[in-house]
Design a protein around this motif. Sequence first.
Motif, PDB file in Angstrom:
ATOM      1  N   GLN A  61       0.826  -1.211   0.000  1.00  0.00           N
ATOM      2  CA  GLN A  61       0.000   0.000   0.000  1.00  0.00           C
ATOM      3  C   GLN A  61       0.858   1.259   0.000  1.00  0.00           C
ATOM      4  O   GLN A  61       0.568   2.232  -0.704  1.00  0.00           O
ATOM      5  CB  GLN A  61      -0.940  -0.015   1.203  1.00  0.00           C
ATOM      6  N   ILE A  74      -9.887   3.257  -5.622  1.00  0.00           N
ATOM      7  CA  ILE A  74      -9.122   2.022  -5.480  1.00  0.00           C
ATOM      8  C   ILE A  74     -10.095   0.874  -5.269  1.00  0.00           C
ATOM      9  O   ILE A  74     -10.929   0.915  -4.362  1.00  0.00           O
ATOM     10  CB  ILE A  74      -8.133   2.115  -4.307  1.00  0.00           C
ATOM     11  N   CYS A  75      -9.992  -0.127  -6.113  1.00  0.00           N
ATOM     12  CA  CYS A  75     -10.915  -1.270  -6.045  1.00  0.00           C
ATOM     13  C   CYS A  75     -10.118  -2.562  -5.976  1.00  0.00           C
ATOM     14  O   CYS A  75      -9.196  -2.767  -6.769  1.00  0.00           O
ATOM     15  CB  CYS A  75     -11.832  -1.271  -7.265  1.00  0.00           C
ATOM     16  N   SER A  76     -10.458  -3.410  -5.029  1.00  0.00           N
ATOM     17  CA  SER A  76      -9.731  -4.659  -4.833  1.00  0.00           C
ATOM     18  C   SER A  76     -10.667  -5.856  -4.870  1.00  0.00           C
ATOM     19  O   SER A  76     -11.772  -5.812  -4.328  1.00  0.00           O
ATOM     20  CB  SER A  76      -9.001  -4.620  -3.488  1.00  0.00           C
ATOM     21  N   TRP A  81      -6.462  -6.732   0.711  1.00  0.00           N
ATOM     22  CA  TRP A  81      -6.165  -5.323   0.449  1.00  0.00           C
ATOM     23  C   TRP A  81      -7.496  -4.610   0.246  1.00  0.00           C
ATOM     24  O   TRP A  81      -8.174  -4.822  -0.752  1.00  0.00           O
ATOM     25  CB  TRP A  81      -5.295  -5.234  -0.794  1.00  0.00           C
ATOM     26  N   GLN A  82      -7.851  -3.766   1.158  1.00  0.00           N
ATOM     27  CA  GLN A  82      -9.133  -3.073   1.085  1.00  0.00           C
ATOM     28  C   GLN A  82      -9.024  -1.808   0.232  1.00  0.00           C
ATOM     29  O   GLN A  82      -8.102  -1.016   0.400  1.00  0.00           O
ATOM     30  CB  GLN A  82      -9.602  -2.695   2.496  1.00  0.00           C
ATOM     31  N   GLY A  83      -9.968  -1.640  -0.677  1.00  0.00           N
ATOM     32  CA  GLY A  83     -10.039  -0.425  -1.472  1.00  0.00           C
ATOM     33  C   GLY A  83     -11.169   0.453  -0.966  1.00  0.00           C
ATOM     34  O   GLY A  83     -11.802   0.141   0.035  1.00  0.00           O
ATOM     35  N   ASN A  84     -11.436   1.558  -1.673  1.00  0.00           N
ATOM     36  CA  ASN A  84     -12.553   2.415  -1.274  1.00  0.00           C
ATOM     37  C   ASN A  84     -13.742   2.287  -2.227  1.00  0.00           C
ATOM     38  O   ASN A  84     -14.718   3.009  -2.113  1.00  0.00           O
ATOM     39  CB  ASN A  84     -12.105   3.881  -1.156  1.00  0.00           C
ATOM     40  N   VAL A  99     -11.914   3.422 -12.060  1.00  0.00           N
ATOM     41  CA  VAL A  99     -10.928   2.895 -11.111  1.00  0.00           C
ATOM     42  C   VAL A  99      -9.518   3.358 -11.479  1.00  0.00           C
ATOM     43  O   VAL A  99      -9.046   3.128 -12.592  1.00  0.00           O
ATOM     44  CB  VAL A  99     -10.983   1.355 -11.055  1.00  0.00           C
ATOM     45  N   SER A 132      -9.148  -0.741 -15.196  1.00  0.00           N
ATOM     46  CA  SER A 132      -8.386   0.031 -14.217  1.00  0.00           C
ATOM     47  C   SER A 132      -7.235   0.760 -14.898  1.00  0.00           C
ATOM     48  O   SER A 132      -6.572   0.204 -15.784  1.00  0.00           O
ATOM     49  CB  SER A 132      -7.823  -0.899 -13.134  1.00  0.00           C
TER      50      SER A 132
END
Length: 201
Positions: A61, A74-76, A81-84, A99, A132
């Motif tokens: 990160q 941010i996409c996971s 790994w957490q995105g928003n 993204v 992305s």
Amino acid sequence: MGNREDILKAVRKSLEGREKVAYPAIPSFEKPGVDLKALFEQNLKLAAVDFYDIDSIEEAQKIMKDKLPAAKVICSSTPEWQGNKDITAVEHPKDLNDVDLGIFRAEFGVAEMGMVWVTEKSLKVNAIGFLSQHVAVLLDPSEITENMHTAYQRNGLLDVNYGCFVMGPSATADIGAYLVRGAQGARSLTLFFLKNGNITT
């Protein structure tokens, strides 16, 4: 010429009494003493991939924050790994067109080509790897196979509805061999070597 059943009947008759022959064995073309990770890294460089050995998601990160300070969305697809942007709330693939950084864990890598195998299981929404602007990939360094022959021998490889090999960021070249990266897909791909199971909350 007869109808379909007549043709099939003739084929079956011609096969009666014939000895069944096994398919020829296809070699895997593995070379002794190959350092799979070193070979993989060598080919990642050729594909314009930045790669890092890390011990935690926090390291990854920080690296991506330094590389992409302006990234907002941010996409996971991996819980590590957490995105928003919540990928489980995506109703249509086109919803991922905003993204900045897409993140997923690859299922394995191919040293010979410097590429990774991903499926609908790892991507959740297939478009995350292609819409992305930038992509970050997690890969367990123990999950590297030597070449395409050994890759296709992996159990369950084709037991999916969708799967593809991803090799570096998007790139295209015209007849004059002028290379442009990111013209048709991700502008950059960053790979992080991190063992499976390193999930932090």
